[in-house]
Design an enzyme around this catalytic site. Structure first.
Site, PDB file in Angstrom:
ATOM      1  N   GLU A  44    -108.536  19.977 -34.729  1.00  0.00           N
ATOM      2  CA  GLU A  44    -107.565  19.108 -35.393  1.00  0.00           C
ATOM      3  C   GLU A  44    -107.794  17.652 -35.006  1.00  0.00           C
ATOM      4  OE1 GLU A  44    -104.986  22.928 -35.275  1.00  0.00           O
ATOM      5  OE2 GLU A  44    -105.906  21.779 -33.662  1.00  0.00           O
ATOM      6  N   THR A  45    -107.409  16.765 -35.915  1.00  0.00           N
ATOM      7  CA  THR A  45    -107.332  15.337 -35.642  1.00  0.00           C
ATOM      8  C   THR A  45    -105.960  14.862 -36.091  1.00  0.00           C
ATOM      9  OG1 THR A  45    -109.711  14.988 -35.887  1.00  0.00           O
ATOM     10  CG2 THR A  45    -108.300  13.068 -36.188  1.00  0.00           C
TER      11      THR A  45
END
Length: 283
Positions: A44-45
Site C-alpha cells: 500500500e501507499t
C-alpha cells in the site's frame, strides 16, 4: 512534497510492514495516485490530504497495487506517524483523527508503551458464516482439507477478509498456499500459540495482487482488527493479547490488541526508515 517509508508493527529495524506515505498530496493529480503506488510496488501507499471533516486532523487516501481502499491498518498507523512528524497540532488532546474512506478513525499513543501508536478498530462491514462455496475457494487456495478448519468467518472491515482458524500456530506456519489463484481472494489464517509464548496467536494474510498472484502481507492491521472482533465475540479471548505475523516470510511483526470498554485498539511500533522531499515534480 514530503515522502516517508515507515516500518509498521515491527519488533526491530526492518522487521514489520513498510508503507510509503506521500505528504502534501493535494498538489498531485489524483490520477497519479494509482500509478505511483504501482511503481513503488509496496502493498500500500498512502497519500495525505487536507481534511474535509471539521473533526479530522488530516485525510488519507490508501491505494494497493490495483485499487483504492476505504481503510487499511498499517497505512493508517504509518500515515499518522508521518503526519505527527510534521509537527502540526492535533485538534484533540488525546487522539489524532484520521479521515479516510471508512470515515473517521481515532489514533492514539498507546498508554504505558514505548511510543507505539494504536487505531480504534472500525466496525465490520461483513461478518458471520462463510458459505461452503466460498470456504471451498479458501481451502483450494490454502491446499487444506475441510477437517483442518476449526472455525471460519467473514472478517471484512474494508479489504474483504475471510478469517480461517486452524488448531495451532504451527499449522498456520506449515500451510503452503497456491502462488496464483483465478479469482480475487483475501484470506487470513489464525492459530493459537502454546501457553507461555510471547504471542497468543500467529496470523498470516494472503491476498490476490492485480495479476492474480498470491501475496503474503508481513503485518496487517485491518486483518488483526477484524480477527480481534471475532475472537472476542466467540470467546476465544477475554482480554488483551499480542499477535505475531510475518514469521513465514522472514519478518517479525508484533500486533498488540487492547480492549478498552467496548472498543478494540490495534497497536504497534512505527518507525521512519527513509524520508525526503521533492522526490517528484509533476510536469
Amino acid at each position: 512534497m514530503q515522502f516517508e517509508l515507515v516500518d509498521v508493527f515491527g519488533s526491530g529495524l526492518f522487521s514489520g510492514n513498510p508503507v510509503a506515505v506521500v505528504g502534501d498530496a493535494e498538489n498531485l493529480d489524483p490520477a497519479l495516485f494509482q500509478r505511483i503506488t504501482q511503481w513503488l510496488n509496496l502493498s500500500e501507499t498512502a497519500f495525505i490530504l487536507p481534511p474535509t471533516h471539521p473533526d479530522a486532523d488530516y485525510r488519507v487516501r490508501i491505494f494497493t497495487l490495483e485499487r483504492e481502499m476505504p481503510f487499511a491498518g498499517h497505512p493508517t498507523l504509518g500515515s499518522c506517524h508521518a503526519w505527527l512528524r510534521t509537527g502540526a497540532p492535533a485538534k484533540h488532546t488525546d487522539y489524532v483523527i484520521q479521515e479516510c474512506g471508512a470515515g473517521l478513525v481515532p489514533i492514539r499513543r498507546r498508554p504505558g508503551s514505548d511510543g507505539s501508536l494504536a487505531f480504534k478498530a472500525p466496525p465490520l462491514i461483513r461478518s458471520g458464516v462463510v458459505s461452503e462455496s466460498d470456504l471451498a475457494d479458501v481451502l483450494e487456495l490454502l491446499q487444506l482439507d475441510r477437517s483442518q478448519v476449526v472455525d471460519a468467518t467473514w472478517a471484512d472491515n474494508g479489504p474483504g477478509w475471510i478469517a480461517v482458524m486452524l488448531d495451532s500456530a504451527e499449522a498456520v506456519l506449515a500451510a503452503e498456499p497456491l502462488r496464483n489463484f483465478p479469482r480475487r481472494i483475501d484470506v487470513g489464517l489464525v492459530g493459537p500459540h502454546p501457553q507461555g509464548h510471547e504471542s497468543a496467536f500467529e496470523l498470516r494474510a494472503l491476498f490476490s495482487d492485480h495479476n492474480g498472484n498470491i501475496v503474503e502481507d508481513p503485518a496487517t492491521g485491518s486483518l488483526n482488527a477484524a480477527v480481534a472482533h471475532w475472537l472476542h465475540k466467540k470467546g476465544y479471548v477475554t482480554g488483551n493479547y499480542r499477535a505475531s505475523q510475518g514469521t513465514r516470510i522472514g519478518r517479525d511483526g508484533h500486533i498488540d490488541i487492547d480492549f478498552v470498554d467496548s472498543d478494540i485498539w490495534v497497536g504497534g511500533q512505527t518507525r521512519t526508515m527513509f524520508s525526503g522531499k521533492d522526490v517528484f515534480r509533476q510536469s
